[in-house]
Enzyme design. Sequence first.
Site, mmCIF file in Angstrom:
data_model
loop_
_atom_site.group_PDB
_atom_site.id
_atom_site.type_symbol
_atom_site.label_atom_id
_atom_site.label_comp_id
_atom_site.label_asym_id
_atom_site.label_seq_id
_atom_site.Cartn_x
_atom_site.Cartn_y
_atom_site.Cartn_z
ATOM 1 N N ARG A 83 0.820 -1.207 0.000
ATOM 2 C CA ARG A 83 0.000 0.000 0.000
ATOM 3 C C ARG A 83 0.860 1.266 0.000
ATOM 4 N NH1 ARG A 83 -1.766 2.438 4.286
ATOM 5 N NH2 ARG A 83 -1.892 0.606 5.623
ATOM 6 N N TYR A 96 -17.384 15.554 -15.887
ATOM 7 C CA TYR A 96 -17.736 14.219 -15.427
ATOM 8 C C TYR A 96 -18.477 14.306 -14.085
ATOM 9 C CZ TYR A 96 -17.498 9.449 -13.841
ATOM 10 O OH TYR A 96 -17.845 8.208 -13.375
ATOM 11 N N ASP A 128 -8.153 16.365 -16.415
ATOM 12 C CA ASP A 128 -8.672 15.009 -16.573
ATOM 13 C C ASP A 128 -8.495 14.632 -18.043
ATOM 14 O OD1 ASP A 128 -10.206 12.736 -16.991
ATOM 15 O OD2 ASP A 128 -11.775 13.329 -15.588
ATOM 16 N N LYS A 185 -11.296 3.493 -18.883
ATOM 17 C CA LYS A 185 -11.832 3.803 -20.197
ATOM 18 C C LYS A 185 -10.827 3.386 -21.292
ATOM 19 C CE LYS A 185 -15.019 5.505 -17.592
ATOM 20 N NZ LYS A 185 -15.119 6.919 -17.250
HETATM 21 C C1 LIG Z 1 -15.215 7.535 -15.995
HETATM 22 C C2 LIG Z 1 -14.589 8.849 -15.803
HETATM 23 C C3 LIG Z 1 -14.045 9.204 -14.561
HETATM 24 C C4 LIG Z 1 -14.120 8.302 -13.349
HETATM 25 O O1 LIG Z 1 -13.361 7.156 -13.510
HETATM 26 P P1 LIG Z 1 -13.652 5.744 -12.776
HETATM 27 O O2 LIG Z 1 -12.559 4.887 -13.238
HETATM 28 O O3 LIG Z 1 -15.026 5.310 -13.217
HETATM 29 O O4 LIG Z 1 -13.630 6.011 -11.314
HETATM 30 C C5 LIG Z 1 -13.435 10.436 -14.459
HETATM 31 N N1 LIG Z 1 -13.381 11.289 -15.498
HETATM 32 C C6 LIG Z 1 -13.902 10.989 -16.710
HETATM 33 C C7 LIG Z 1 -13.800 11.970 -17.823
HETATM 34 C C8 LIG Z 1 -14.538 9.753 -16.894
HETATM 35 O O5 LIG Z 1 -15.076 9.469 -18.088
#
Ligand SMILES: *Cc1c(COP(=O)(O)O)cnc(C)c1O
Length: 355
Positions: free
Chosen positions: A37, A89, A154, A179
């Site tokens: 961890r 998001y 992001d 994703k």
């Molecule tokens: C899905 C997504 C997240 C969150 O990610 P998780 O892996 O589902 O926690 C954050 N930002 C964007 C743009 C996303 O599409």
Amino acid sequence: MKPETWLVQAGRPKAPGSPLNTPIVPASNFLLGAYAREDGTPTWAALEEVVGGLEGGQALAFASGMAAAAAVFSLLPPNARVVLPTDCYQGVVGLAEGGPWRLLRLPLGDTEAWVEAAKEADLLWLEPISNPLLEVPDLRAIAGAPRKGLLAVDNTFPTPLNLRPLDLGADLVVHSATKLLGGHSDLLLGVAVAREETLLERLRRARTLQGATPGALEAFLALRGLRTLAVRLERMQKTAQLLAERLQAHPQVERVLYPGLPTHPGHDRARELLRGFGAVVSFVVKGGAEGADGVLGRVRLIRHATSLGGVESTMERRSALPGQGHLPPGLLRLSVGLEDPEDLWGDLKGALEGA
Ligand SMILES: *Cc1c(COP(=O)(O)O)cnc(C)c1O
């Protein structure tokens, strides 16, 4: 090394006799002191090497994209000023709204407002292609403006193959590797990337203390997915552009939002900022929510499912989700997969025409 080569070559064992691929190391502790961890594992480290190198910084793997985002927000003091895009998001919006911070929401296209806000904000949170309206900011101008606090990007939608925010002056990059990076809809994983050592250490400490660590299998699968990111993304973007153009010409479609279309309000900014326009196409069908649900009910190949960036095409009506009141009711968000483009178009066309 070009990024396309790096993501195939990096993160592999080097000692003679080792396997070509970094193995899944299911370990909590190691001889002579290391604890996973806190100190990580070889499987996470391989993934972090690949993503960090792609982004031009050092990466930390997290349990999910939201875990990485939560670690960034945990660096903020109470009362911190946080700026988020009006289209953002929804999980990150919920996280920001749930904290003890002062929130400001700004449209991504309003560069002046972002530049002004940067003077006072403790955290600017940007999406280079927003989810789900696919708005594009002038990231270069915003990142280059004088700022008081951190700029976090992001980068889930562009991926580091289309954009490297740290090169433009961002402090932090966050990914939902769930994703496109993972790319197969079979894992949850997040990554945060920083260049500056103290910032990186603060994030590592957040991960250690919050316990938001990835699983060994997830890290392995994400790394395996990353190996093919370049070819997947290239194909997906090509199909996305084709579908966006055909959708735009279809009488049942009111509007198509894809940064690769010259009619997109952020098209010039996108061309200047991004190497490619991404795998997501949002479009508004005639007939509002009912019209959109009809299309969703009639597609046969495209899966009616949330999330995006997998090899299989998925589609959903985002306005059906809570907190999405700003979206046109007939908006469908299509994540373009690797199926044959003509098969996908046939599916969409049939669904739009009620077949
Ligand atoms: C899905 C997504 C997240 C969150 O990610 P998780 O892996 O589902 O926690 C954050 N930002 C964007 C743009 C996303 O599409």
